[in-house]
Design a protein around this motif. Sequence first.
Motif, mmCIF file in Angstrom:
data_model
loop_
_atom_site.group_PDB
_atom_site.id
_atom_site.type_symbol
_atom_site.label_atom_id
_atom_site.label_comp_id
_atom_site.label_asym_id
_atom_site.label_seq_id
_atom_site.Cartn_x
_atom_site.Cartn_y
_atom_site.Cartn_z
ATOM 1 N N ARG A 85 39.667 -32.717 20.179
ATOM 2 C CA ARG A 85 39.077 -32.043 21.344
ATOM 3 C C ARG A 85 40.061 -31.094 22.020
ATOM 4 N NH1 ARG A 85 36.657 -36.782 24.947
ATOM 5 N NH2 ARG A 85 38.795 -37.531 24.637
ATOM 6 N N ALA A 86 41.374 -31.343 21.810
ATOM 7 C CA ALA A 86 42.384 -30.502 22.440
ATOM 8 C C ALA A 86 42.964 -29.467 21.487
ATOM 9 C CB ALA A 86 43.508 -31.383 22.998
ATOM 10 N N VAL A 114 47.391 -26.314 20.319
ATOM 11 C CA VAL A 114 46.973 -27.545 20.991
ATOM 12 C C VAL A 114 47.101 -27.351 22.500
ATOM 13 C CG1 VAL A 114 49.289 -28.556 20.750
ATOM 14 C CG2 VAL A 114 47.305 -30.047 21.113
ATOM 15 N N ILE A 115 46.092 -27.794 23.231
ATOM 16 C CA ILE A 115 46.060 -27.659 24.689
ATOM 17 C C ILE A 115 46.925 -28.752 25.308
ATOM 18 C CG2 ILE A 115 44.605 -27.643 26.739
ATOM 19 C CD1 ILE A 115 42.296 -26.743 24.925
ATOM 20 N N VAL A 116 47.851 -28.341 26.186
ATOM 21 C CA VAL A 116 48.779 -29.284 26.813
ATOM 22 C C VAL A 116 48.918 -28.941 28.294
ATOM 23 C CG1 VAL A 116 50.065 -29.643 24.675
ATOM 24 C CG2 VAL A 116 50.805 -27.862 26.272
ATOM 25 N N ARG A 117 49.599 -29.823 29.015
ATOM 26 C CA ARG A 117 49.998 -29.565 30.391
ATOM 27 C C ARG A 117 51.519 -29.546 30.476
ATOM 28 N NH1 ARG A 117 46.001 -29.431 34.083
ATOM 29 N NH2 ARG A 117 43.963 -30.287 33.462
ATOM 30 N N GLN A 124 46.664 -25.321 32.464
ATOM 31 C CA GLN A 124 46.637 -25.747 31.065
ATOM 32 C C GLN A 124 47.099 -24.607 30.174
ATOM 33 O OE1 GLN A 124 42.450 -27.368 31.112
ATOM 34 N NE2 GLN A 124 43.455 -29.081 30.073
ATOM 35 N N HIS A 146 37.049 -26.456 20.885
ATOM 36 C CA HIS A 146 36.361 -27.456 20.072
ATOM 37 C C HIS A 146 34.852 -27.425 20.285
ATOM 38 C CE1 HIS A 146 34.952 -31.608 19.127
ATOM 39 N NE2 HIS A 146 35.747 -31.441 18.099
ATOM 40 N N LEU A 174 39.922 -28.573 30.658
ATOM 41 C CA LEU A 174 39.744 -28.869 29.244
ATOM 42 C C LEU A 174 40.509 -30.139 28.849
ATOM 43 C CD1 LEU A 174 40.243 -25.251 27.838
ATOM 44 C CD2 LEU A 174 38.078 -26.419 28.318
ATOM 45 N N PRO A 175 40.105 -30.806 27.778
ATOM 46 C CA PRO A 175 40.886 -31.956 27.294
ATOM 47 C C PRO A 175 42.289 -31.513 26.897
ATOM 48 C CG PRO A 175 38.710 -31.882 26.252
ATOM 49 C CD PRO A 175 38.884 -30.574 26.969
ATOM 50 N N SER A 176 43.282 -32.291 27.294
ATOM 51 C CA SER A 176 44.676 -31.997 26.957
ATOM 52 C C SER A 176 45.227 -33.098 26.061
ATOM 53 C CB SER A 176 45.534 -31.899 28.220
ATOM 54 O OG SER A 176 45.131 -30.819 29.035
ATOM 55 N N ALA A 177 46.088 -32.710 25.154
ATOM 56 C CA ALA A 177 46.730 -33.684 24.286
ATOM 57 C C ALA A 177 47.943 -34.283 24.999
ATOM 58 C CB ALA A 177 47.174 -33.026 22.983
#
Length: 412
Positions: A85-86, A114-117, A124, A146, A174-177
Amino acid sequence: MARSVTAAALPLTLLLGFLLGLATQRGAPLAARPTPPIAQEPDQTLPEPGLESSEEAIYQSLSRQYEQFYQVNRTFELVSKVVSRAVVHIVALKRDRTEEGRTRRTYEESGSGVIVRSDRRPGQFVLTNNHVISGSELSDIQINLHDGRMLRPSAIFRDEDSDVAVLELPVDNLPSARLGNSDEAVPGTWVLAVGSPFGLTHSVSQGIISARGRQERDLYDNGVQNQDFLQTDAAINPGNSGGPLVNLRGEVIGINTAIASHGGGNEGVGYSIPINLARWAMEQLLASGKVRRGAIGISLQDIFPEDFERLGLDRPRGTLISAVAQDSPAQKGGIRKGDVIIRFNGIPVNNTWHLINMVSTTPIGQEVELVVRRAGQDVPIRVTVADFDELTSSLPQPGTPATSPDGYLVRP
């Protein structure tokens, strides 16, 4: 009278003897009793050929066997679900320009991210490889989520030396990894690689960490100086670049960046930037727009098998000082040309690249202790780490490992 008494008592005597024998048999120890045969349960693993409902029996047996591995299978399933999802698919329009700045041609390249913080900046971000978006402007980059949505970044941060790029997103929901600790990723650790190989978005492959501390001359020639790759046999193919390598806790431990291949596809050897290195570069980019690297003012040369005995070593290890900059921390600390650095802040130095990574990621201004091998003796030296750009502009480039075969390394 006596005969009559004897004759009359005979039946009574026989009866008493019979009862006594019966009682004796009943009271015999268990070991003296015959052991009945043990009933053998039929083998339920596979039925005999030709029996009715044999397929049903096989499936029942397989179901029982599968239950033993259910938790492992479920772990892979959950990791794939939460991380995918991320993960994003990146399409970048690239412009091949002339020396005068005119566009010669345009072409598209795709990769992953990949989506992160971040700890340094709210919002994001997409963490990816620099080579995925190099040569592209904001309007040239398309980020496919996604759920099918498409976004364009609001800002780009790049670091060629580590091959790390960060794309700021215009949304924050958004979902973050989750980012893990790549120092814990020892050889044998199970991992999943998630990305878009050959444009097949959100594909997942499975493998293990095969080795640590890998370097490649081909990448150095392309400007990547920070090299401390994780090696994996998880399938990484063109389009996987920038995608995450994750452990079975669902944590990102690497950013997939290259494959060792003669044919251009997966041959079981892929390289990932350790997430500790990628996160270090990302946080600096987001804090100041550039990555400041530490240095102590030396040029380095690898130690090869034919050199280590001459240098007083028991095996090829450490790195040889080939030059020391004037008025540098190294010179002020007493480091000399010809010294071999074998330890840095208590950590054994494996090779040139290993030391480069440790020095460059040390905070500027921090004092560190080195141990050098000099004339067969170990000499401790303390130096203060300075800024790389200020010290190395006049020095030759660091030594590099042996060149790999032509066409061996592929940027997926």
